[in-house]
Design an enzyme around this catalytic site. Structure first.
Site, PDB file in Angstrom:
ATOM      1  N   GLU A  40       0.801  -1.226   0.000  1.00 12.11           N
ATOM      2  CA  GLU A  40       0.000   0.000   0.000  1.00 12.11           C
ATOM      3  C   GLU A  40       0.832   1.273   0.000  1.00 12.11           C
ATOM      4  OE1 GLU A  40      -0.674  -2.701   1.781  1.00 12.11           O
ATOM      5  OE2 GLU A  40      -2.759  -3.228   1.430  1.00 12.11           O
ATOM      6  N   HIS A  80     -10.768  -3.840  10.397  1.00  9.24           N
ATOM      7  CA  HIS A  80     -11.431  -3.873   9.088  1.00  9.24           C
ATOM      8  C   HIS A  80     -12.673  -2.989   9.004  1.00  9.24           C
ATOM      9  CE1 HIS A  80      -8.741  -7.118   7.960  1.00  9.24           C
ATOM     10  NE2 HIS A  80      -9.253  -7.114   6.752  1.00  9.24           N
TER      11      HIS A  80
HETATM   12  C1  LIG Z   1      -2.417  -4.610   4.484  1.00 11.61           C
HETATM   13  C2  LIG Z   1      -3.640  -5.317   4.021  1.00 11.61           C
HETATM   14  N1  LIG Z   1      -4.053  -5.170   2.765  1.00 11.61           N
HETATM   15  C3  LIG Z   1      -5.158  -5.811   2.335  1.00 11.61           C
HETATM   16  C4  LIG Z   1      -5.863  -6.624   3.171  1.00 11.61           C
HETATM   17  C5  LIG Z   1      -7.109  -7.367   2.678  1.00 11.61           C
HETATM   18  N2  LIG Z   1      -6.855  -8.806   2.758  1.00 11.61           N
HETATM   19  C6  LIG Z   1      -7.230  -9.554   3.800  1.00 11.61           C
HETATM   20  S1  LIG Z   1      -6.683 -11.139   3.713  1.00 11.61           S
HETATM   21  C7  LIG Z   1      -6.012 -10.852   2.204  1.00 11.61           C
HETATM   22  C8  LIG Z   1      -5.319 -11.964   1.462  1.00 11.61           C
HETATM   23  C9  LIG Z   1      -3.970 -12.184   1.936  1.00 11.61           C
HETATM   24  O1  LIG Z   1      -3.403 -13.207   1.203  1.00 11.61           O
HETATM   25  P1  LIG Z   1      -2.261 -14.102   1.823  1.00 11.61           P
HETATM   26  O2  LIG Z   1      -1.333 -13.251   2.612  1.00 11.61           O
HETATM   27  O3  LIG Z   1      -1.669 -14.878   0.737  1.00 11.61           O
HETATM   28  O4  LIG Z   1      -3.011 -15.026   2.872  1.00 11.61           O
HETATM   29  P2  LIG Z   1      -4.132 -16.116   2.555  1.00 11.61           P
HETATM   30  O5  LIG Z   1      -5.435 -15.420   2.683  1.00 11.61           O
HETATM   31  O6  LIG Z   1      -3.879 -16.634   1.222  1.00 11.61           O
HETATM   32  O7  LIG Z   1      -3.952 -17.120   3.630  1.00 11.61           O
HETATM   33  C10 LIG Z   1      -6.178  -9.545   1.818  1.00 11.61           C
HETATM   34  C11 LIG Z   1      -5.713  -8.967   0.578  1.00 11.61           C
HETATM   35  C12 LIG Z   1      -5.415  -6.717   4.480  1.00 11.61           C
HETATM   36  N3  LIG Z   1      -6.063  -7.432   5.388  1.00 11.61           N
HETATM   37  N4  LIG Z   1      -4.297  -6.065   4.887  1.00 11.61           N
END
Ligand SMILES: Cc1ncc(C[n+]2csc(CCOP(=O)(O)OP(=O)(O)O)c2C)c(N)n1
Ligand SMILES: Cc1ncc(C[n+]2csc(CCOP(=O)(O)OP(=O)(O)O)c2C)c(N)n1
Ligand SMILES: [Mg+2]
Ligand SMILES: [Mg+2]
Lengths: 338, 348, 348, 338
Positions: free
Chosen positions: B79, B148
């Site tokens: 970000e 959130h």
């Molecule tokens: C800094 C941030 N950006 C965006 C989000 C929105 N978000 C929540 S979970 C997620 C996916 C994260 O993917 P990953 O780290 O690969 O974990 P997974 O869900 O695949 O276990 C996102 C984009 C967030 N929580 N925090």
């Protein structure tokens, strides 16, 4: 950790004609200009007329010159708090820069920015951030603009070794690689951040290795060798312009002055006179001058003439700045929004 | 496109006139993006999932198919850098729209937003500018919890150099987004997830709503309720109830918080003498504080009673729905606050 | 050490009594760090340059020699991660003090400060806590410009879960830092570079000043000036001038902004009926807004005149000294504001 | 970019006695428990009684089990939004976890946190951040605390592939290497972030390579192979405990369910049924069960007994959670400060 002293002599390896003579002389002139301006600041700063914290780049002239002489006027550059050299090498208006040091209305930032916030849109200098690492994503974004517009420009980010510690550089390079952006990341590793040696801040001192995992082309050069810097930057910039994506260049160098102001750092006690002396001996301008003289690419007479001319011009620049009007109090709110 | 042409000074309240088609809130925003991208090549859209099959609540749905993956692209979760990328592109002449499904993630980008975007024009004496839009949609409910559901307008309102926009109706959401893209400054638009359920009359084509121009959502003479974003819905509900109690509330929607339409607020308080500010964010040091302070400074002589702020509680959002119900305020709280200050004796 | 023992409820105003030695502001803070490190093994200090030959304005000078490089260490320029490191260490039972020579860099760490530190206790129902101190010194002057002189209390005041401390005297700087280190929550301390020039009477040994407990710096009956940080100095100067004009100003220094000593402010306004808030930060949505709103809500009946906020201009800090002089406000502006509202007819 | 499909069969290489039999069975029991709890959530979620966004870790059970079974009860763990498995494997109180899904006062976070914010200080689970990457510096800081106290604990950070995009991880690892902190970074690379495939977000997909430049020991394992995960984690954790500093482990795996909720993602359209099926075939629990049966480390009868027992217990857990009291409204302000 490997020693981070660069005590080897500077070897300017130029093969017959592979860098045009005029360009070799231009390297010198650019570095010389930078050095002269910095020395003038150094001389006058005690007068307290430049009410801005200056970060001199004496000792690092070769990076600015070696990189920027590869650029077109409309290529983009973003620099940091130590940006005087980049500004001059990119062809920025020197009068406007020095007037900025004097916080004048004629300054490149109209006296709003001061020494750490230089700009000259006429030559693609889109701004300087004094937040360490702050300019790195900006240069990346400018490169994205070029891709979207297909305007064939290249963007450059100049930053110091401490910027490697900021997460934003990894984020930026990942994105630049993902999108194959025409951006070149130039790290001036001068071994210090304020009074802190690299070894206190980074787990290992081969900065260039930090980016291997992203497959970005990497160069590491003696930052005090203008020819070496030029060669690396030339490849990197050509690749960027050809759609080949970003590159990273680590230039090993040293700032001969203190973090800001006109001391040497020795009096503060965070580095030794010997260390400074070693690097004085590696001065990028003096060593290169010697090389040009040896190679008969320059004569002592020419140097004298050039020195006198630059001295006169620099005198004029500072006079202009000093004589320029201050910003008007009643315009203090201007430029917040456009 | 010459954006200045869309910057109509006189705004027609299409909702009242019921001109245009009835459109969902998401469709209205999508239309704004589409029109902007069609009319101006410099506009591009970036953000996590903007090109995925869901398309950011439907707002960016299939735009990448129409305008290409270059102009509508997914972003890494970086970000701070990506905000810098948007700024850099803007400084180099583009008009990026960086979309987030939650403002909470903007906290990672505060350095680029506050230290860079907000200062780029001033710091360089106006020789450069950063015309970008950062768009985020506030979450609420279903145990979204502390990380959130933050609203954060209280932070952004404090930063000179930013524009801060919080629309309430599909009409405004479209028009203000167009204005935001056309604006030459960094613009933060905070939507509210619950407003996305709304639909309303939205004219076709490009139109824009000037920043700093609030609207009276309901006329009244007894008390002024300045309501932000989703709280406009709650305030209008409260006003209907209050009417039954014989209290005639005026509801004002400032639409943009920076610049803030001070005149519309002060004029209303001049008429009513009483003020309640209803905000979706925290109380202390938030938007409610600023609007209250504005009136205490410039409209003091109109005030007949203490001001009241209706906000969330000053805690991180709890997950449990029973605690959420306490955390969030709304219609009922606005009614209580209004009733309380209507009863206040004017002791001066 | 049992920190609760140092949390004396009754605070003795040593300055007034001139007990203790005269100490520079920097020495007072250094002493607090030294005492805390001596008495509590869990305390450690981190920050850029805390172990360098200058020692953060002298505040951390040579502490690493006394307590070792493990407990007093330089940090990489990784403000977000290092804030997280401090939080993680705190959650695991330590008491970190993370020092910055400028608050501007905290913008890089907003995610860890706001999304993590401030929420860690609440979000987990009190089963964990993050007792850390983030200390930063606001810069001013010599063209420090937009990115090196921000005050930012207006942002931090908005965040539930944080403590926000802005000392004014060496006595307070020491006592509040001790309280901060002893506190079980994340504490942000914002010092002001110009206050570092001050010296004052400071008792030896550990003592602490309760949070949420302001002090009356000058008694007066006509007007209340609530002044923050360095503005206390300006306000006291203004009060002396105002006295000559026959205006008797009361100067209040809240010392901590979160929690805020509401009672001391409301009581004073009850007496004087007039309020000026003088803050070192931006006006819109800043600390001045909150204090004004507080009085407009809870002390409205006391108010005889509009409130005034004396703050910096709402722009990034300009570099030029002539513009700096306009940007910053002080004694003269406080005097003007006070005079203006003293003249206001009470129209109610 | 290399293919990121892992279609090879899972080979559990265990040499006679190098992993105690009881531990090999414990792997199974832990994974099985995780799977059962997740399946139960999956079954009941539609009732809308768990008012919290659940992120199931079905398909990733081997990472949690393989890593955590190396840890002591007082070792520290920080996890993320997809933390159910880590919580169970670290020995967290399962009743308290499920009660948290039901937002109950008996929940591990007293109903304040919900599914994304699990905690159990009794077993060193110091919290979970739903900000991607947010827990990484926290685990680093907890490791620093251990070093300062010389208490011989190891800290772990679990995170997904998207966390690699956040600058904070590079900042954290640099610091951990600089101070040789006892922390292990475990990346569960499940190829997706919400609906976005890795290739849309990262310049190259060998995540482990991203950290080569810092000289941190790196492991890359099949995250669906509990034995492989265990072996890598064992080395990394032992090194951390012996003062040898941090390590990084990339576990290649896949989430069988959608980003959150109970779908498969196929109906949304960002991935295909074939892809999901391929990974269903690579289920870490089923495959390992087969292996144990083959090796006679477990009998069908034992499995049946165990299944029944866990089913009963899980039933009890969910009943407990469901029957637990909700938080009291008048306590909404509690726990903000301590
Ligand atoms: C800094 C941030 N950006 C965006 C989000 C929105 N978000 C929540 S979970 C997620 C996916 C994260 O993917 P990953 O780290 O690969 O974990 P997974 O869900 O695949 O276990 C996102 C984009 C967030 N929580 N925090
Ligand atoms: C994010 C951030 N942290 C700290 C500072 C304070 N600071 C200003 S310049 C500087 C030194 C940076 O060192 P380096 O990047 O190596 O550049 P150099 O000064 O050596 O050219 C520091 C720490 C800052 N400006 N920004
Ligand atoms: Mg450096
Ligand atoms: Mg993933």
């Amino acid at each position: 950790m490997k020693s981070i002293k660069v005590t080897s002599p500077i070897v300017f390896s130029v093969c017959r004609g592979d860098i045009p003579k005029e360009l070799l002389r231009e390297f010198y002139r650019t570095m010389f200009w930078i050095q002269k301006v910095e020395l003038k600041i150094n001389e006058l700063y005690h007068e307290d007329e430049m009410k801005t914290p200056v970060h001199l780049c004496l000792g690092q002239e070769a990076v600015a010159a070696g990189v920027c002489l590869n650029l077109n006027a409309n290529d983009y550059v973003f620099t940091n708090h130590r940006g005087h050299g980049h500004y001059i090498a990119k062809g920025g208006n020197i009068k406007a820069m020095v007037a900025e040091f004097y916080n004048r209305e004629t300054g490149c930032s109209r006296g709003r920015g001061g020494s750490m916030h230089l700009v000259d849109t006429a030559v693609g200098l889109l701004g300087s951030s004094s937040i360490v690492g702050g300019g790195i994503p900006l240069a990346t974004g400018a490169a994205l603009a070029s891709v979207l517009r297909k305007d064939n420009r290249v963007s450059l980010a100049f930053f110091g070794d401490a910027a490697i510690e900021e997460g934003v550089i990894y984020e930026s390079i990942n994105f630049a690689m993902l999108k194959k952006l025409p951006v070149v990341y130039v790290c001036e590793n001068n071994l210090y951040s304020v009074f802190s040696h690299l070894s206190k801040r980074q787990a290992q001192d081969d900065i260039y290795r930090r980016f291997i995992g992203l497959d970005i082309p990497i160069y590491r050069v003696d930052g005090n060798n203008v020819v070496a810097v030029y060669r690396a930057a030339k490849k990197a910039i050509a690749q960027a312009r050809d759609g080949g994506g970003p590159s990273f260049i680590e230039c090993r160098t040293y700032r001969l002055k203190d973090h800001h102001g006109t001391g040497s750092g020795v009096e503060v006690g965070y580095r030794s006179q010997e260390e400074v002396d070693e690097w004085v001996a590696r001065c990028p301008v003096k060593n290169y001058e010697r090389f040009l003289l040896e190679q008969r690419l320059l004569t002592a007479v020419e140097i004298k003439q050039f020195t006198d001319a630059v001295d006169r011009e620099v005198e004029g620049v500072f006079n202009f700045a000093h004589a320029s009007p201050l910003p008007r109090e009643d315009e203090v709110l201007d430029y917040l929004y456009q | 496109m010459d954006w200045s042409k869309t910057l109509v000074k006189e705004e027609i309240n299409f909702e009242a006139d019921k001109k245009g088609r009835k459109l969902s809130y998401a469709a209205a925003i999508r239309e704004a993006l589409e029109l902007a991208m069609t009319s101006d090549e410099r506009v591009f859209i970036m953000g996590q999932g903007v090109d995925d099959p869901v398309g950011m609540f439907g707002i960016t749905l299939d735009l990448h198919k129409k305008y290409g993956q270059e102009r509508v692209f997914d972003t890494p979760l970086s970000e701070n850098a990506l905000t810098g990328v948007a700024i850099g592109a803007a400084v180099a002449g583009m008009r990026p729209v960086y979309m987030h499904n939650r403002p909470d993630f903007l906290l990672l980008a505060m350095d680029q937003i506050v230290n860079h975007a907000a200062k780029w024009s001033y710091m360089f004496g106006g020789s450069v500018r950063a015309p970008l839009v950062i768009w985020a949609c506030v979450g609420r409910g279903w145990g979204g919890a502390a990380q959130h559901t933050q609203t954060l307008q209280g932070l952004f309102m404090h930063i000179p150099g930013l524009r801060l926009v919080m629309p309430t109706t599909p009409y405004d959401a479209k028009g203000l987004l167009i204005t935001g893209i056309a604006d030459n400054n960094p613009v933060i638009i905070l939507e509210h997830r619950w407003l996305l359920r709304q639909s309303g009359y939205v004219p076709e084509g490009l139109y824009s709503i000037p920043f700093g121009c609030g609207v009276v959502r309901r006329q009244g003479k007894d008390i002024t309720i300045v309501a932000i974003s989703y709280m406009v819905v709650e305030a209008l509900g409260a006003a209907r109830e209050l009417e039954k109690q014989g209290i005639d509330a005026e509801v004002i929607d400032p639409r943009t918080l920076r610049p803030l339409d001070e005149a519309i607020i002060l004029e209303s308080v001049k008429k009513t003498g009483r003020l309640v500010v209803a905000d979706t964010g925290w109380k202390t040091g938030g938007v409610g504080a600023e609007i209250t302070a504005l009136v205490a400074e410039k409209g003091f002589e109109y005030l007949k009673a203490p001001v009241r702020r209706v906000t969330t509680l000053d805690i991180p959002t709890p997950a449990s729905d029973v605690l959420e119900a306490k955390f969030y305020t709304g219609k009922a709280d606005i009614i209580v606050s209004c009733s309380e200050i209507m009863e206040k004796k004017v002791t001066k």
